[in-house]
Scaffold this motif. Structure first.
Motif: not given
Length: 392
Positions: A152, A226-227, A258, A260, A288, A291, A294, A339-340
């Protein structure tokens, strides 16, 4: 004038979002200020000293792990930076995983690597596309499955390699691990540049998936993102559909952790992609915080990775698009931001009753589910698709 006033009114929100993002990420990275340099990928022979006059010994109980890495980053000496290359580079790594390795952790080597305590690169070899595919299918124990990981936002090349090593080591999956590393800036200030880099990388990820699928010896590609890597995957899978590459799509099992992605954009992407042979899996958490930042940066628009599985609209949408949405909030988050959490999946015993029925699910067993870490749980990024989706 109205537009000017509207823009001016939006400035405080944008400034707040930027501050929130930076504070949140900095909080999550507290204690991790010293990011690993490119030198952690330098091979360490057994004769290298841990400290002056003390040669290393074969690490007792250490495991050997082979993985492959593909990148469209520009070269920087023996490493790679955030520059965008027009050609792909292919590499093979053999790493040593210490017996003391802890689940979800990455034990980076220091200036004086100690294989007893850290992950260590033992061999690094440059390949071309043809030789890489041949090497993958020739690996001992290869069962026809490739685990393709797309990292990500704010990742450096070496961090992607070691994160993949951690996941593969923890899961003990038979899927052959392959990293696709796109040219992330690897910096907190690079969020917008990273989104551009994702769009720059679509063709390259499509090319890699096509190359892997063209050999009959690769029967399944577990595509895990991821992301922001999830955004890249969705754009690439959409491109495969638009170019009528059903031969590639039929081998894919897609898992996004997760992701994005703007929720409205995701629905438009799914409108084009349609139902996949194996249901797409979303690993989400309303808690999260990365995010959440974000979302603020994107005009307070919801992100797919923060979906609430308790929301009837989410459940209805999941069934409509043939998607499995799994809430993984109960898992530990090594980054402190939630987030991880995906990094903890690999070490959990594979129990999947919470997803409907044990064994394998059919494409009709879709919807939204909650992962209970104390009871019914998912296995790992590279086994989740094979365990909860229809077998090949």
């Amino acid at each position: 004038m109205t537009a000017i006033h509207a823009g001016a009114a939006a400035l405080p929100r944008v400034r707040f979002a930027v501050r929130f993002l930076l504070l949140a990420v900095l909080a999550g990275l507290a204690g991790c200020a010293n990011r690993p340099p490119a030198a952690v990928l330098d091979p360490v022979p057994n004769s290298v000293a841990v400290s002056a006059g003390q040669p290393t010994k074969a690490a007792s109980g250490a495991r050997s792990l082979t993985l492959f890495a593909v990148t469209n980053r520009a070269r920087d000496g023996d490493g790679f930076d955030s520059g965008r290359a027009r050609t792909l580079t292919y590499e093979r790594y053999r790493l040593s995983i210490p017996a003391s390795h802890k689940p979800a952790a990455i034990e980076y080597p220091s200036t004086h690597p100690d294989p007893e305590k850290t992950m260590t690169v033992r061999e690094r070899r440059r390949l071309d596309q043809r030789s890489m595919v041949a090497a993958i299918v020739a690996q001992p124990g290869f069962d026809g499955t490739v685990g393709l990981f797309v990292h990500g936002f704010n990742y450096r090349y070496q961090e992607g390699v070691f994160r993949l090593a951690q996941m593969a080591a923890d899961s003990r999956s038979k899927a052959m691990p392959v990293l696709f590393s796109w040219p992330s800036e690897g910096a907190l200030s690079g969020y917008l540049a990273d989104r551009d880099a994702v769009l720059f990388s679509r063709d390259d990820l499509v090319s890699l998936m096509a190359a892997l699928s063209e050999t009959g010896k690769v029967r399944q590609i577990l595509l895990f993102g991821h992301s922001m890597g999830g955004f890249l995957i969705m754009e690439s899978v959409r491109q495969l559909r638009l170019t009528d590459r059903g031969d590639v799509l039929d081998k894919l099992s897609v898992v996004l952790a997760a992701p994005d992605i703007d929720a409205d954009l995701f629905r438009r992407q799914m409108d084009v992609i349609g139902r996949l042979r194996s249901p797409l899996v979303l690993l989400v958490s309303p808690q999260d915080e990365a995010l959440a930042a974000s979302s603020l940066l994107s005009g307070a628009r919801p992100r797919v990775g923060r979906l609430d599985v308790e929301d009837p609209k989410v459940r209805e949408t999941a069934r409509a698009y043939g998607v499995l949405v799994v809430d993984i909030t109960s898992l530990d988050a090594p980054d402190g931001l939630g987030h991880d959490r995906y990094a903890s999946l690999a070490a959990i015993a594979p129990q999947i009753g919470a997803l409907g029925r044990p064994g394998a699910a059919t494409p009709t067993d879709v919807g939204a589910f909650i992962l209970d870490a104390a009871g019914q749980v998912v296995a790992s990024p590279f086994t989740v698709a094979g365990r909860i989706l229809s077998p090949r």
